[in-house]
Scaffold this active site. Sequence first.
Site, PDB file in Angstrom:
ATOM      1  N   HIS A 146      -3.659   5.677  -3.128  1.00 12.34           N
ATOM      2  CA  HIS A 146      -4.195   6.895  -2.497  1.00 12.34           C
ATOM      3  C   HIS A 146      -3.546   8.162  -3.030  1.00 12.34           C
ATOM      4  O   HIS A 146      -3.620   9.203  -2.382  1.00 12.34           O
ATOM      5  CB  HIS A 146      -4.032   6.803  -0.974  1.00 12.34           C
ATOM      6  CG  HIS A 146      -4.829   5.687  -0.362  1.00 12.34           C
ATOM      7  ND1 HIS A 146      -4.528   5.120   0.848  1.00 12.34           N
ATOM      8  CD2 HIS A 146      -5.922   5.029  -0.824  1.00 12.34           C
ATOM      9  CE1 HIS A 146      -5.408   4.160   1.116  1.00 12.34           C
ATOM     10  NE2 HIS A 146      -6.261   4.080   0.116  1.00 12.34           N
ATOM     11  N   GLY A 148       1.679  -5.601  13.815  1.00 14.05           N
ATOM     12  CA  GLY A 148       0.472  -5.734  14.636  1.00 14.05           C
ATOM     13  C   GLY A 148      -0.590  -6.600  13.972  1.00 14.05           C
ATOM     14  O   GLY A 148      -0.356  -7.266  12.963  1.00 14.05           O
TER      15      GLY A 148
END
Length: 298
Positions: free
Chosen positions: A121, A248
């Site tokens: 990115h 997570g």
Amino acid sequence: MNVATGAQALADFIRRHPRLVVLSGAGCSTPSGIPDYRDASGNWKPGPPVLGAQFVRELPARQRYWARSLNGWPRFQAARPNGAHRALARLEQHGHVRHLITQNVDGLHQHAGSRAVTELHGSLARVRCLACGDVCARAAVQRMLERDNPGFMNLDAAPAPDGDAQLEARGLGDFRVPDCPRCGGMLKPDVVFFGESVPAPTVATCLDALAQADALLCVGTSLMVYSGFRFCRHAVARGQPVAALNLGRTRADDMLTLKVAAACDEVLAALLEELQAQPDVPNALQRSEPPSSTSTMA
Ligand SMILES: [Zn+2]
């Protein structure tokens, strides 16, 4: 979950699949004080960021972006690598990490010593002119921002912690966005904004690296953004095992050979010790078995 158990499971994974491509995300940099965009369920917190098209089209979006950036940059550029970055650099030196694809724009992997890095990115350290293509250092743009907007500085130092609310209160219409020093064109951080695509040659470089690896290891990423998730899909399609180390849920949970749900800096540091205590067995470098059933360590 237990850090030692996670480290042991990862060490076993690496002994079976010694040449890795690593895909890293925000969770790798949170111990360095850089905030994560998503919570443990993969949802946005506190709300979705500025979209690329919006940035280019709307002056208020640019004013909001640069006003936040003016105040966030000093802390961002002062961030230093943590144990996760250092462990991944060591794993490269040991020959296990053949290529590191990062979704982070903070340059911390390179600061820690990783060499074979693709910044999927881009990098917040660079700013590009959309008119003439000139690239300048974000640090230089900071001096322009501070010079032109003294009234918008030091929001973090004010008593109320909500920088956004304070920005609203000050009326962003007066905020002066930076222009290209060479041509006066529009400046944009040299990063892939949300809603924009990763350049095709960058993706091709990553896929080449993946094709030469035994497995893919995802570190500190929920894989919710397709630009990273695509590498899991490619790996699975090629029969390459995928492991994930993330606190997570991840978008690839049902594709994983191994999931370690724990803090990545602690597990990676323990993993290095584990690998050093029990080095590779001599036949570890052979290309190993196809992906087995998923074992979830939570
Ligand atoms: Zn220019």
